[in-house]
Design a protein around this motif. Structure first.
Motif, mmCIF file in Angstrom:
data_model
loop_
_atom_site.group_PDB
_atom_site.id
_atom_site.type_symbol
_atom_site.label_atom_id
_atom_site.label_comp_id
_atom_site.label_asym_id
_atom_site.label_seq_id
_atom_site.Cartn_x
_atom_site.Cartn_y
_atom_site.Cartn_z
ATOM 1 N N LEU A 1 -2.394 -5.842 -1.891
ATOM 2 C CA LEU A 1 -0.689 -5.419 -1.393
ATOM 3 C C LEU A 1 -0.628 -4.061 -2.076
ATOM 4 O O LEU A 1 0.150 -3.272 -1.394
ATOM 5 C CB LEU A 1 -0.006 -6.534 -1.996
ATOM 6 C CG LEU A 1 -0.111 -7.930 -1.177
ATOM 7 C CD1 LEU A 1 0.992 -8.933 -1.616
ATOM 8 C CD2 LEU A 1 0.296 -7.651 0.250
ATOM 9 N N LEU A 2 -0.839 -3.900 -3.333
ATOM 10 C CA LEU A 2 -0.750 -2.518 -3.997
ATOM 11 C C LEU A 2 -1.327 -1.460 -3.079
ATOM 12 O O LEU A 2 -0.470 -0.334 -2.803
ATOM 13 C CB LEU A 2 -1.135 -2.632 -5.390
ATOM 14 C CG LEU A 2 -0.906 -1.148 -5.925
ATOM 15 C CD1 LEU A 2 0.520 -1.082 -6.251
ATOM 16 C CD2 LEU A 2 -1.619 -1.168 -7.476
ATOM 17 N N VAL A 3 -2.394 -1.678 -2.829
ATOM 18 C CA VAL A 3 -3.161 -0.642 -2.023
ATOM 19 C C VAL A 3 -2.657 -0.578 -0.438
ATOM 20 O O VAL A 3 -2.739 0.617 0.097
ATOM 21 C CB VAL A 3 -4.970 -0.759 -2.025
ATOM 22 C CG1 VAL A 3 -5.448 0.001 -0.847
ATOM 23 C CG2 VAL A 3 -5.560 -0.797 -3.146
ATOM 24 N N LEU A 4 -2.478 -1.454 0.068
ATOM 25 C CA LEU A 4 -1.680 -1.536 1.345
ATOM 26 C C LEU A 4 -0.543 -0.819 1.427
ATOM 27 O O LEU A 4 -0.164 0.071 2.325
ATOM 28 C CB LEU A 4 -1.444 -3.051 1.891
ATOM 29 C CG LEU A 4 -0.937 -3.217 3.386
ATOM 30 C CD1 LEU A 4 -2.248 -2.760 4.244
ATOM 31 C CD2 LEU A 4 -0.505 -4.737 3.219
ATOM 32 N N PHE A 5 0.541 -0.890 0.732
ATOM 33 C CA PHE A 5 1.704 -0.374 0.518
ATOM 34 C C PHE A 5 1.666 0.812 -0.253
ATOM 35 O O PHE A 5 2.508 1.782 0.262
ATOM 36 C CB PHE A 5 2.832 -1.457 0.127
ATOM 37 C CG PHE A 5 2.986 -2.611 1.078
ATOM 38 C CD1 PHE A 5 3.697 -2.368 2.204
ATOM 39 C CD2 PHE A 5 2.664 -4.118 0.636
ATOM 40 C CE1 PHE A 5 3.832 -3.484 3.033
ATOM 41 C CE2 PHE A 5 2.780 -4.902 1.453
ATOM 42 C CZ PHE A 5 3.334 -4.760 2.637
ATOM 43 N N ARG B 1 -3.285 -13.058 -0.050
ATOM 44 C CA ARG B 1 -3.795 -11.566 -0.371
ATOM 45 C C ARG B 1 -3.332 -11.495 -1.837
ATOM 46 O O ARG B 1 -2.594 -11.570 -2.612
ATOM 47 C CB ARG B 1 -2.918 -10.718 0.374
ATOM 48 C CG ARG B 1 -3.420 -10.514 1.788
ATOM 49 C CD ARG B 1 -2.937 -9.544 2.833
ATOM 50 N NE ARG B 1 -3.504 -9.356 4.003
ATOM 51 C CZ ARG B 1 -2.694 -9.807 5.079
ATOM 52 N NH1 ARG B 1 -1.266 -9.991 4.841
ATOM 53 N NH2 ARG B 1 -3.141 -9.901 6.234
ATOM 54 N N SER B 2 -4.509 -10.835 -2.753
ATOM 55 C CA SER B 2 -4.288 -10.391 -3.916
ATOM 56 C C SER B 2 -3.066 -9.201 -4.080
ATOM 57 O O SER B 2 -2.708 -8.638 -3.368
ATOM 58 C CB SER B 2 -5.536 -9.966 -4.469
ATOM 59 O OG SER B 2 -6.033 -8.779 -3.894
ATOM 60 N N HIS B 3 -2.694 -9.257 -5.323
ATOM 61 C CA HIS B 3 -1.594 -8.181 -5.605
ATOM 62 C C HIS B 3 -2.415 -6.716 -5.615
ATOM 63 O O HIS B 3 -1.592 -5.867 -5.041
ATOM 64 C CB HIS B 3 -1.300 -8.395 -7.025
ATOM 65 C CG HIS B 3 -0.366 -9.595 -7.277
ATOM 66 N ND1 HIS B 3 0.929 -9.621 -6.886
ATOM 67 C CD2 HIS B 3 -0.683 -10.806 -8.057
ATOM 68 C CE1 HIS B 3 1.295 -10.840 -7.003
ATOM 69 N NE2 HIS B 3 0.429 -11.448 -7.810
ATOM 70 N N LEU B 4 -3.720 -6.521 -5.819
ATOM 71 C CA LEU B 4 -4.331 -5.238 -5.683
ATOM 72 C C LEU B 4 -4.244 -4.994 -4.108
ATOM 73 O O LEU B 4 -4.202 -3.825 -3.902
ATOM 74 C CB LEU B 4 -5.689 -5.263 -6.377
ATOM 75 C CG LEU B 4 -6.778 -3.988 -6.113
ATOM 76 C CD1 LEU B 4 -5.790 -3.085 -7.126
ATOM 77 C CD2 LEU B 4 -7.846 -4.210 -6.601
ATOM 78 N N GLY C 1 -1.570 8.717 -0.196
ATOM 79 C CA GLY C 1 -2.314 9.428 0.830
ATOM 80 C C GLY C 1 -1.392 10.536 1.737
ATOM 81 O O GLY C 1 -1.769 11.808 1.667
ATOM 82 N N LEU C 2 -0.208 10.307 1.987
ATOM 83 C CA LEU C 2 0.773 11.099 2.602
ATOM 84 C C LEU C 2 0.923 12.211 1.567
ATOM 85 O O LEU C 2 1.204 13.392 2.075
ATOM 86 C CB LEU C 2 1.730 10.377 2.901
ATOM 87 C CG LEU C 2 3.000 10.886 3.630
ATOM 88 C CD1 LEU C 2 2.427 11.851 5.145
ATOM 89 C CD2 LEU C 2 4.153 10.263 4.127
ATOM 90 N N PHE C 3 1.420 11.898 0.228
ATOM 91 C CA PHE C 3 1.702 12.810 -0.658
ATOM 92 C C PHE C 3 0.548 13.621 -0.851
ATOM 93 O O PHE C 3 0.661 15.093 -1.166
ATOM 94 C CB PHE C 3 2.232 11.991 -1.872
ATOM 95 C CG PHE C 3 3.782 11.830 -1.973
ATOM 96 C CD1 PHE C 3 4.560 13.014 -1.975
ATOM 97 C CD2 PHE C 3 4.138 10.841 -1.893
ATOM 98 C CE1 PHE C 3 5.946 12.607 -2.143
ATOM 99 C CE2 PHE C 3 5.529 10.478 -1.673
ATOM 100 C CZ PHE C 3 6.584 11.268 -1.884
ATOM 101 N N SER D 1 9.049 1.903 0.909
ATOM 102 C CA SER D 1 7.980 1.312 1.960
ATOM 103 C C SER D 1 7.598 0.005 1.536
ATOM 104 O O SER D 1 7.039 -0.854 2.493
ATOM 105 C CB SER D 1 6.802 2.513 2.065
ATOM 106 O OG SER D 1 6.367 2.371 0.748
ATOM 107 N N SER D 2 7.697 -0.456 0.212
ATOM 108 C CA SER D 2 7.191 -1.930 -0.101
ATOM 109 C C SER D 2 8.253 -2.925 -0.056
ATOM 110 O O SER D 2 8.041 -4.028 -0.399
ATOM 111 C CB SER D 2 6.648 -1.661 -1.292
ATOM 112 O OG SER D 2 7.777 -1.459 -2.453
#
Length: 93
Positions: A46-50, A41-44, A56-58, A21-22
């Motif tokens: 992007l990490l939260v976004l992807f 955008r920060s790395h944090l 959340g799905l899991f 997905s990322s």
């Protein structure tokens, strides 16, 4: 299937889904200047976004699995004790 195998399977599925997905985040930039530059955008972020949607799905699937899991009741082994009701004799039992 034992619990460690389930946990390992869940972790492997999470890692595979996270990487798949990322992959869009690793895409090259457009070849022309027709696209305006996006905000940094920060790395944090992007990490939260992807990763957040995947995580959340899991969590939702795991909670659904826990809520719908069947706990099979295993009755105790039969005993040799005879229960007598109050007011009745053991002979009529």
């Amino acid at each position: 299937m034992r619990t460690p195998a389930r946990v390992l399977g869940l972790a492997a599925a999470f890692v595979a889904t996270f990487i798949a997905s990322s992959a869009a985040a690793w895409a090259d930039q457009p070849a022309s200047d027709a696209w305006p530059a996006g905000p940094d955008r920060s790395h944090l972020y992007l990490l939260v976004l992807f990763g957040g949607g995947t995580l959340g799905l899991f969590v939702v699937i795991s909670l659904f699995g826990l809520l719908t899991a069947r706990n099979n009741y295993v009755p105790p082994a039969p005993g040799t004790d005879v229960e007598v009701r109050p007011g009745s004799s053991p002979a009529h039992h």
